[in-house]
Scaffold this motif. Sequence first.
Motif, PDB file in Angstrom:
ATOM      1  N   LYS A  16     -21.764  -1.926  -4.650  1.00  0.00           N
ATOM      2  CA  LYS A  16     -23.104  -1.401  -5.453  1.00  0.00           C
ATOM      3  C   LYS A  16     -23.370  -0.094  -4.588  1.00  0.00           C
ATOM      4  O   LYS A  16     -24.149   0.531  -5.080  1.00  0.00           O
ATOM      5  CB  LYS A  16     -24.050  -2.514  -5.557  1.00  0.00           C
ATOM      6  CG  LYS A  16     -23.647  -3.509  -6.651  1.00  0.00           C
ATOM      7  CD  LYS A  16     -24.858  -4.574  -6.858  1.00  0.00           C
ATOM      8  CE  LYS A  16     -24.738  -5.310  -8.124  1.00  0.00           C
ATOM      9  NZ  LYS A  16     -25.960  -6.274  -8.356  1.00  0.00           N
ATOM     10  N   LEU A  17     -23.704  -0.478  -3.293  1.00  0.00           N
ATOM     11  CA  LEU A  17     -24.207   0.316  -2.199  1.00  0.00           C
ATOM     12  C   LEU A  17     -23.461   1.780  -2.472  1.00  0.00           C
ATOM     13  O   LEU A  17     -24.304   2.832  -2.717  1.00  0.00           O
ATOM     14  CB  LEU A  17     -24.476  -0.085  -0.999  1.00  0.00           C
ATOM     15  CG  LEU A  17     -25.158   0.758   0.134  1.00  0.00           C
ATOM     16  CD1 LEU A  17     -26.516   0.951  -0.391  1.00  0.00           C
ATOM     17  CD2 LEU A  17     -25.026   0.444   1.421  1.00  0.00           C
ATOM     18  N   GLN A  18     -22.284   1.908  -2.415  1.00  0.00           N
ATOM     19  CA  GLN A  18     -21.448   2.996  -2.289  1.00  0.00           C
ATOM     20  C   GLN A  18     -21.864   3.830  -3.549  1.00  0.00           C
ATOM     21  O   GLN A  18     -22.065   4.919  -3.707  1.00  0.00           O
ATOM     22  CB  GLN A  18     -20.054   2.803  -1.955  1.00  0.00           C
ATOM     23  CG  GLN A  18     -19.968   2.376  -0.663  1.00  0.00           C
ATOM     24  CD  GLN A  18     -20.320   3.392   0.306  1.00  0.00           C
ATOM     25  OE1 GLN A  18     -20.259   4.469   0.109  1.00  0.00           O
ATOM     26  NE2 GLN A  18     -21.101   2.683   1.364  1.00  0.00           N
ATOM     27  N   ARG A  19     -21.841   2.908  -4.693  1.00  0.00           N
ATOM     28  CA  ARG A  19     -21.804   3.443  -6.102  1.00  0.00           C
ATOM     29  C   ARG A  19     -23.243   4.273  -6.138  1.00  0.00           C
ATOM     30  O   ARG A  19     -23.525   5.196  -6.809  1.00  0.00           O
ATOM     31  CB  ARG A  19     -21.630   2.506  -7.150  1.00  0.00           C
ATOM     32  CG  ARG A  19     -21.850   3.115  -8.566  1.00  0.00           C
ATOM     33  CD  ARG A  19     -21.569   2.031  -9.521  1.00  0.00           C
ATOM     34  NE  ARG A  19     -22.829   0.925  -9.557  1.00  0.00           N
ATOM     35  CZ  ARG A  19     -22.596  -0.089  -9.502  1.00  0.00           C
ATOM     36  NH1 ARG A  19     -21.427  -0.725  -9.406  1.00  0.00           N
ATOM     37  NH2 ARG A  19     -23.647  -1.102  -9.470  1.00  0.00           N
ATOM     38  N   ARG A  20     -24.341   3.448  -5.675  1.00  0.00           N
ATOM     39  CA  ARG A  20     -25.601   4.055  -5.585  1.00  0.00           C
ATOM     40  C   ARG A  20     -25.695   5.285  -4.632  1.00  0.00           C
ATOM     41  O   ARG A  20     -26.588   6.003  -5.244  1.00  0.00           O
ATOM     42  CB  ARG A  20     -26.696   3.087  -5.486  1.00  0.00           C
ATOM     43  CG  ARG A  20     -26.830   1.916  -6.594  1.00  0.00           C
ATOM     44  CD  ARG A  20     -27.596   0.587  -6.046  1.00  0.00           C
ATOM     45  NE  ARG A  20     -27.728  -0.122  -7.478  1.00  0.00           N
ATOM     46  CZ  ARG A  20     -27.953  -1.481  -7.128  1.00  0.00           C
ATOM     47  NH1 ARG A  20     -28.238  -1.881  -6.075  1.00  0.00           N
ATOM     48  NH2 ARG A  20     -27.949  -2.173  -8.469  1.00  0.00           N
ATOM     49  N   PHE A  21     -25.331   5.201  -3.688  1.00  0.00           N
ATOM     50  CA  PHE A  21     -25.351   6.370  -2.911  1.00  0.00           C
ATOM     51  C   PHE A  21     -24.633   7.643  -3.649  1.00  0.00           C
ATOM     52  O   PHE A  21     -25.265   8.744  -3.612  1.00  0.00           O
ATOM     53  CB  PHE A  21     -24.408   6.207  -1.419  1.00  0.00           C
ATOM     54  CG  PHE A  21     -25.444   5.602  -0.203  1.00  0.00           C
ATOM     55  CD1 PHE A  21     -26.308   6.416   0.178  1.00  0.00           C
ATOM     56  CD2 PHE A  21     -24.954   4.519   0.389  1.00  0.00           C
ATOM     57  CE1 PHE A  21     -27.198   6.003   1.101  1.00  0.00           C
ATOM     58  CE2 PHE A  21     -25.489   3.897   1.311  1.00  0.00           C
ATOM     59  CZ  PHE A  21     -26.584   4.644   1.857  1.00  0.00           C
TER      60      PHE A  21
END
Length: 94
Positions: free
Chosen positions: A1-6
């Motif tokens: 999730k974090l990488q997609r949001r970044f």
Amino acid sequence: KLQRRFRTTCTMLDHCESSGDEDGILFWSYILQSLNILTTTGMSDEETVSGNATVSFRVVKHSNSRHPAFRILFQYIDDVPLLYQDLFEQRGKK
């Protein structure tokens, strides 16, 4: 999730910078800073739970260490690729 949001945040920040959208730059810079501070510990946890041999479902556990307003903000970030389809390519399953 974090990488997609970044990725989503950086794409939108680049778009705002190229179009000269000062409000957008401020908004997406704030989100980028928030993601950098929260890292993976600030994201909600997901785990797959098997109900029985034929049924499984995903349980989303929300982090207690962040303000509840981040849930709304993260939902917006997750929806951005659908709202700005001209900036994002479809990846993975529909």
